[in-house]
Design a protein around this motif. Structure first.
Motif, PDB file in Angstrom:
ATOM      1  N   THR A  72     -75.134 -51.373  52.065  1.00  0.00           N
ATOM      2  CA  THR A  72     -74.070 -51.403  52.990  1.00  0.00           C
ATOM      3  C   THR A  72     -73.602 -52.706  53.464  1.00  0.00           C
ATOM      4  OG1 THR A  72     -75.041 -49.217  53.919  1.00  0.00           O
ATOM      5  CG2 THR A  72     -73.488 -50.709  55.625  1.00  0.00           C
ATOM      6  N   HIS A  73     -74.230 -53.657  53.531  1.00  0.00           N
ATOM      7  CA  HIS A  73     -74.120 -55.011  53.970  1.00  0.00           C
ATOM      8  C   HIS A  73     -73.977 -56.147  52.903  1.00  0.00           C
ATOM      9  CE1 HIS A  73     -74.461 -53.108  57.805  1.00  0.00           C
ATOM     10  NE2 HIS A  73     -75.517 -52.854  57.876  1.00  0.00           N
ATOM     11  N   GLY A  74     -74.894 -55.754  51.949  1.00  0.00           N
ATOM     12  CA  GLY A  74     -74.893 -57.041  50.831  1.00  0.00           C
ATOM     13  C   GLY A  74     -74.223 -56.504  49.527  1.00  0.00           C
ATOM     14  N   ARG A  75     -73.134 -55.788  49.506  1.00  0.00           N
ATOM     15  CA  ARG A  75     -72.334 -54.926  48.404  1.00  0.00           C
ATOM     16  C   ARG A  75     -71.394 -56.193  47.938  1.00  0.00           C
ATOM     17  NH1 ARG A  75     -68.497 -52.004  46.520  1.00  0.00           N
ATOM     18  NH2 ARG A  75     -68.976 -50.803  44.930  1.00  0.00           N
ATOM     19  N   VAL A  76     -71.634 -56.284  46.861  1.00  0.00           N
ATOM     20  CA  VAL A  76     -70.389 -57.229  46.029  1.00  0.00           C
ATOM     21  C   VAL A  76     -69.992 -56.176  44.942  1.00  0.00           C
ATOM     22  CG1 VAL A  76     -69.705 -59.162  44.979  1.00  0.00           C
ATOM     23  CG2 VAL A  76     -71.192 -59.496  46.828  1.00  0.00           C
ATOM     24  N   PRO A  77     -68.820 -55.791  44.620  1.00  0.00           N
ATOM     25  CA  PRO A  77     -68.449 -54.843  43.434  1.00  0.00           C
ATOM     26  C   PRO A  77     -68.723 -55.703  42.144  1.00  0.00           C
ATOM     27  CG  PRO A  77     -66.711 -55.262  45.059  1.00  0.00           C
ATOM     28  CD  PRO A  77     -67.671 -56.112  45.467  1.00  0.00           C
ATOM     29  N   GLY A  78     -69.451 -54.717  41.581  1.00  0.00           N
ATOM     30  CA  GLY A  78     -69.823 -55.163  40.169  1.00  0.00           C
ATOM     31  C   GLY A  78     -71.168 -56.060  40.209  1.00  0.00           C
ATOM     32  N   ARG A  79     -71.788 -55.892  41.016  1.00  0.00           N
ATOM     33  CA  ARG A  79     -73.152 -56.695  41.186  1.00  0.00           C
ATOM     34  C   ARG A  79     -74.199 -55.598  41.578  1.00  0.00           C
ATOM     35  NH1 ARG A  79     -72.808 -62.390  41.248  1.00  0.00           N
ATOM     36  NH2 ARG A  79     -75.073 -62.226  40.754  1.00  0.00           N
ATOM     37  N   ASP A  80     -75.228 -55.761  41.199  1.00  0.00           N
ATOM     38  CA  ASP A  80     -76.526 -54.867  41.441  1.00  0.00           C
ATOM     39  C   ASP A  80     -77.364 -55.440  42.593  1.00  0.00           C
ATOM     40  OD1 ASP A  80     -75.722 -53.200  39.510  1.00  0.00           O
ATOM     41  OD2 ASP A  80     -77.124 -53.774  38.117  1.00  0.00           O
ATOM     42  N   ALA A  81     -78.168 -54.588  42.887  1.00  0.00           N
ATOM     43  CA  ALA A  81     -79.224 -54.975  43.988  1.00  0.00           C
ATOM     44  C   ALA A  81     -80.523 -54.779  43.314  1.00  0.00           C
ATOM     45  CB  ALA A  81     -79.128 -54.064  45.287  1.00  0.00           C
ATOM     46  N   GLU A  82     -81.590 -55.279  43.796  1.00  0.00           N
ATOM     47  CA  GLU A  82     -82.686 -55.291  43.205  1.00  0.00           C
ATOM     48  C   GLU A  82     -84.137 -54.997  43.950  1.00  0.00           C
ATOM     49  OE1 GLU A  82     -84.402 -58.029  39.822  1.00  0.00           O
ATOM     50  OE2 GLU A  82     -85.317 -58.691  41.515  1.00  0.00           O
ATOM     51  N   LEU A  83     -84.675 -53.996  43.585  1.00  0.00           N
ATOM     52  CA  LEU A  83     -85.953 -53.673  44.297  1.00  0.00           C
ATOM     53  C   LEU A  83     -87.199 -54.079  43.436  1.00  0.00           C
ATOM     54  CD1 LEU A  83     -87.663 -51.909  46.437  1.00  0.00           C
ATOM     55  CD2 LEU A  83     -87.615 -49.957  44.789  1.00  0.00           C
ATOM     56  N   ARG A  84     -88.244 -54.711  44.334  1.00  0.00           N
ATOM     57  CA  ARG A  84     -89.472 -55.069  43.653  1.00  0.00           C
ATOM     58  C   ARG A  84     -90.588 -54.658  44.508  1.00  0.00           C
ATOM     59  NH1 ARG A  84     -93.581 -58.858  43.671  1.00  0.00           N
ATOM     60  NH2 ARG A  84     -94.173 -59.251  41.512  1.00  0.00           N
ATOM     61  N   LEU A  85     -91.470 -54.006  44.265  1.00  0.00           N
ATOM     62  CA  LEU A  85     -92.840 -53.451  44.798  1.00  0.00           C
ATOM     63  C   LEU A  85     -93.794 -54.295  44.221  1.00  0.00           C
ATOM     64  CD1 LEU A  85     -92.276 -49.501  45.112  1.00  0.00           C
ATOM     65  CD2 LEU A  85     -91.838 -51.280  46.898  1.00  0.00           C
ATOM     66  N   ALA A  86     -94.799 -54.610  44.878  1.00  0.00           N
ATOM     67  CA  ALA A  86     -96.057 -55.140  44.336  1.00  0.00           C
ATOM     68  C   ALA A  86     -97.239 -54.839  45.339  1.00  0.00           C
ATOM     69  CB  ALA A  86     -95.825 -56.639  44.423  1.00  0.00           C
ATOM     70  N   HIS A  87     -98.361 -54.425  44.725  1.00  0.00           N
ATOM     71  CA  HIS A  87     -99.502 -54.210  45.403  1.00  0.00           C
ATOM     72  C   HIS A  87    -100.726 -55.014  45.269  1.00  0.00           C
ATOM     73  CE1 HIS A  87    -102.453 -51.810  43.214  1.00  0.00           C
ATOM     74  NE2 HIS A  87    -101.236 -51.425  42.862  1.00  0.00           N
ATOM     75  N   ASP A  88    -101.490 -55.472  45.950  1.00  0.00           N
ATOM     76  CA  ASP A  88    -102.480 -56.537  45.726  1.00  0.00           C
ATOM     77  C   ASP A  88    -103.734 -55.902  45.287  1.00  0.00           C
ATOM     78  OD1 ASP A  88    -103.484 -55.447  48.041  1.00  0.00           O
ATOM     79  OD2 ASP A  88    -103.414 -57.015  49.366  1.00  0.00           O
ATOM     80  N   GLY A  89    -103.781 -54.753  45.050  1.00  0.00           N
ATOM     81  CA  GLY A  89    -105.232 -53.780  44.582  1.00  0.00           C
ATOM     82  C   GLY A  89    -105.913 -53.584  45.679  1.00  0.00           C
ATOM     83  N   GLY A  90    -105.541 -53.765  46.767  1.00  0.00           N
ATOM     84  CA  GLY A  90    -106.277 -53.388  47.975  1.00  0.00           C
ATOM     85  C   GLY A  90    -105.649 -52.518  49.001  1.00  0.00           C
ATOM     86  N   SER A  91    -105.185 -53.020  50.106  1.00  0.00           N
ATOM     87  CA  SER A  91    -104.529 -52.202  51.152  1.00  0.00           C
ATOM     88  C   SER A  91    -103.137 -52.697  51.428  1.00  0.00           C
ATOM     89  CB  SER A  91    -105.621 -52.398  52.584  1.00  0.00           C
ATOM     90  OG  SER A  91    -105.481 -53.883  52.771  1.00  0.00           O
ATOM     91  N   ARG A  92    -102.661 -53.552  50.762  1.00  0.00           N
ATOM     92  CA  ARG A  92    -101.401 -53.921  51.068  1.00  0.00           C
ATOM     93  C   ARG A  92    -100.382 -53.782  49.899  1.00  0.00           C
ATOM     94  NH1 ARG A  92    -104.466 -57.758  53.909  1.00  0.00           N
ATOM     95  NH2 ARG A  92    -103.939 -57.676  56.071  1.00  0.00           N
ATOM     96  N   VAL A  93     -98.893 -53.703  50.480  1.00  0.00           N
ATOM     97  CA  VAL A  93     -97.928 -53.373  49.561  1.00  0.00           C
ATOM     98  C   VAL A  93     -96.653 -54.391  49.814  1.00  0.00           C
ATOM     99  CG1 VAL A  93     -96.163 -51.681  48.469  1.00  0.00           C
ATOM    100  CG2 VAL A  93     -98.372 -50.918  49.051  1.00  0.00           C
TER     101      VAL A  93
END
Length: 184
Positions: free
Chosen positions: A67-88
């Protein structure tokens, strides 16, 4: 591209999931759905509070990116990571660095507004969240550190069901036989 927030656990060497998605509502929905699937594969089952909280934060940050970061022709990126314990760690990046996210005024000041509550939800659900420049690329990354139950210890599942009196009125009548019209 983990941006370690100050005082947050290190996600270096953590299991991660990266997805580039089109900066459209459809791309944001895909990011949410694939993040949900990834969380389940990491041992955070569907319909648990920890899973649903991370899924909601992904949905809000991805929606904000398109909605707010869109530039035509450019993608967005999602990254998830978890520490093997209790946090994401959730990170959503877009290419607009001149539009930084800001918490909206208290909902009491705008009770009928249809927008402006997403970051309030992120703030309420995350242990910490923030914004950082993307190293080596234009734009910004909005990140959130989420607490989650340790893998292998699923939380109780809350299922909301309609009362029987409500569902009984909406059940279709059973079909006992199919009748073909007479053809004379």
């Amino acid at each position: 591209m983990t941006i370690p927030p100050p005082g947050a656990p290190s996600f270096t060497g953590a299991a991660s999931f990266v997805l580039r998605f089109t900066a459209t509502p459809r791309g944001a929905r895909l990011a949410r759905r694939l993040a949900s699937q990834q969380l389940d594969s990491w041992g955070r089952p569907y319909r648990t509070p920890a899973h649903d909280a991370v899924e909601l934060v992904v949905a809000e940050l991805a929606a904000n990116a398109v909605t707010h970061g869109r530039v035509p022709g450019r993608d967005a990126e999602l990254r998830l990571a978890h520490d093997g314990g209790s946090r994401v760690l959730v990170e959503v990046s877009d290419v607009r660095d001149e539009r930084l996210p800001v918490l909206a005024p208290e909902p009491d000041r705008r009770p009928l507004a249809e927008d402006g509550r997403g970051l309030a939800l992120v703030s309420a659900l995350a242990e910490a969240w923030g914004v950082a420049e993307r190293p080596g690329a234009p734009g910004k990354t909005v990140w959130a550190v989420m607490a989650a139950a340790p893998a292998g210890r699923p939380e109780s599942v809350v299922v909301h069901r309609r009362p029987a009196s409500l569902t009984a009125h909406h059940r279709p009548k059973p079909v006992t036989a199919l009748h073909a019209p007479d053809s004379d």
